[in-house]
Design a protein around this motif. Structure first.
Motif, PDB file in Angstrom:
ATOM      1  N   UNK A 134       0.835  -1.197   0.000  1.00 23.31           N
ATOM      2  CA  UNK A 134       0.000   0.000   0.000  1.00 23.31           C
ATOM      3  C   UNK A 134       0.872   1.251   0.000  1.00 23.31           C
ATOM      4  N   UNK A 135       1.913   1.236   0.801  1.00 25.54           N
ATOM      5  CA  UNK A 135       2.805   2.397   0.866  1.00 25.54           C
ATOM      6  C   UNK A 135       3.513   2.616  -0.469  1.00 25.54           C
ATOM      7  N   UNK A 136       3.958   1.524  -1.102  1.00 24.59           N
ATOM      8  CA  UNK A 136       4.657   1.644  -2.392  1.00 24.59           C
ATOM      9  C   UNK A 136       3.735   2.223  -3.459  1.00 24.59           C
ATOM     10  N   UNK A 137       2.509   1.718  -3.524  1.00 29.20           N
ATOM     11  CA  UNK A 137       1.566   2.200  -4.542  1.00 29.20           C
ATOM     12  C   UNK A 137       1.192   3.658  -4.289  1.00 29.20           C
TER      13      UNK A 137
ATOM     14  N   UNK B  30       1.536   6.962  -6.666  1.00 26.52           N
ATOM     15  CA  UNK B  30       0.420   7.856  -7.003  1.00 26.52           C
ATOM     16  C   UNK B  30       0.772   9.311  -6.696  1.00 26.52           C
ATOM     17  N   UNK B  31       1.417   9.530  -5.572  1.00 24.65           N
ATOM     18  CA  UNK B  31       1.796  10.891  -5.194  1.00 24.65           C
ATOM     19  C   UNK B  31       2.764  11.478  -6.217  1.00 24.65           C
ATOM     20  N   UNK B  32       3.692  10.656  -6.720  1.00 23.19           N
ATOM     21  CA  UNK B  32       4.656  11.125  -7.718  1.00 23.19           C
ATOM     22  C   UNK B  32       3.977  11.510  -9.031  1.00 23.19           C
TER      23      UNK B  32
ATOM     24  N   UNK C   3      -1.829   5.915 -17.556  1.00 25.62           N
ATOM     25  CA  UNK C   3      -1.086   4.772 -18.093  1.00 25.62           C
ATOM     26  C   UNK C   3      -0.694   3.817 -16.967  1.00 25.62           C
ATOM     27  N   UNK C   4      -0.294   4.364 -15.835  1.00 22.66           N
ATOM     28  CA  UNK C   4       0.088   3.532 -14.692  1.00 22.66           C
ATOM     29  C   UNK C   4      -1.114   2.743 -14.175  1.00 22.66           C
ATOM     30  N   UNK C   5      -2.272   3.405 -14.069  1.00 20.15           N
ATOM     31  CA  UNK C   5      -3.479   2.741 -13.569  1.00 20.15           C
ATOM     32  C   UNK C   5      -3.865   1.573 -14.470  1.00 20.15           C
TER      33      UNK C   5
ATOM     34  N   UNK D 281     -10.023   6.293  -2.328  1.00 18.12           N
ATOM     35  CA  UNK D 281      -9.020   7.027  -1.548  1.00 18.12           C
ATOM     36  C   UNK D 281      -7.890   7.535  -2.445  1.00 18.12           C
ATOM     37  N   UNK D 282      -7.459   6.695  -3.383  1.00 17.24           N
ATOM     38  CA  UNK D 282      -6.375   7.098  -4.270  1.00 17.24           C
ATOM     39  C   UNK D 282      -6.791   8.270  -5.151  1.00 17.24           C
TER      40      UNK D 282
END
Length: 297
Positions: A99-102, A106-108, A118-120, A144-145
């Motif tokens: 969860x922290x990695x994902x 997302x924040x980046x 594209x990432x999603x 939440x994301x």
């Protein structure tokens, strides 16, 4: 339910049976779409194939194992045949590290909508499918994301009854990723544009009308499930996939009857409806006259 004689052969024979069932499912989908096109858009066909059973006592257990679970329906596309050991894989909660990695990723990308979309679609959805995350947990996390995207870009979150509700109602991981991408791409205050997959599907239909196009074949070509492409068509184009395709075909037929010396049956073939009787019915429904009378007039 189908009973198959697995016979001898071990794993290789089991793989062959699974492949045969996959081919059968494809034929069922094609027949459903051909005979009942108005129904095919709302149906999802999935088969779970059990291990061989050798006694009546094993039957009840096999029946329980092959009952489609929510996870199988969520992570597998329509028309698939799935081995029971694949369908029965336990779902998992999202680990704190994952969860922290994902969320860090997302924040980046939060202020780069194109890269985030594209990432999603390419990484996040594949990660969720490989981990078999509980669908309810994944959908809540998606909300939440998206909130993180809104916070990073300074936009207001949509009302719960609009975009966010679609995330919670998603029926598959591809649909969830698509709806989430649509929210990310949307520009506040501007009408939402058709998604790339819908634009591609429309181009396929307009350029290849003479081919035996179906919802299933086009959905596979654009990388969506037939159910989800059908839903997107209704929402973004304003009519069903089949209604849109029929309208394109009849409109092209009208132009050909007006501007060429082609015979009616030749026109029908040019627009992908080789059945003269079916072509006549569709043409009359749209124009009020038969294609023969139209050509004369």
């Amino acid at each position: 339910m189908l009973w198959l004689n697995a016979g001898e052969g071990g794993p290789d024979r089991a793989d062959q049976e699974l492949q045969s069932m996959t081919e059968l499912m494809g034929k069922l989908e094609a027949e459903l779409e051909r005979r009942l096109p108005y129904l095919s858009e709302a149906v999802k066909l999935i088969t779970i194939v059990s291990d061989p059973i050798a006694s009546v006592e094993q039957l009840y257990s096999a029946l329980k194992e092959t009952t489609p679970r929510e996870t199988a329906l969520f992570y597998h596309r329509s028309g698939q045949a799935i081995a029971v050991h694949t369908a029965a894989r336990e779902t998992s909660l999202i680990s704190l590290k994952d969860k922290a990695d994902v969320e860090r990723r997302w924040t980046q990308l939060a202020e780069q909508p194109g890269e985030l979309v594209a990432y999603v679609q390419e990484e996040w959805a594949a990660w969720a499918a490989s981990h078999k995350v509980l669908p309810a947990e994944l959908k809540a996390w998606a909300v939440q994301l998206y909130g993180r995207v809104c916070a990073a870009s300074g936009r207001e979150e949509p009302e719960p009854e609009t975009g966010l509700a679609r995330l919670l109602e998603a029926q598959s991981v591809s649909q969830l990723a698509g709806d989430l991408s649509g929210l990310i791409e949307a520009v506040p205050g501007e009408p939402r544009k058709c998604r790339r997959e819908v634009r591609l599907a429309k181009r396929i239909l307009s350029e290849r009308l003479a081919e035996p196009l179906t919802l299933t074949s086009v959905a596979e070509e654009v990388g969506l499930s037939s159910f989800y492409l059908s839903r997107l068509f209704r929402e973004e184009v304003g009519e069903s996939f089949n209604a849109y395709l029929t309208r394109l075909r009849v409109d092209k037929a009208i132009r050909l009857l007006q501007t060429t010396p082609l015979k009616v049956y030749e026109v029908a073939e040019r627009v992908g409806i080789p059945s003269y009787r079916y072509f006549s019915v569709l043409f009359r429904n749209r124009t009020g006259v038969s294609p023969t009378d139209y050509k004369k007039g």
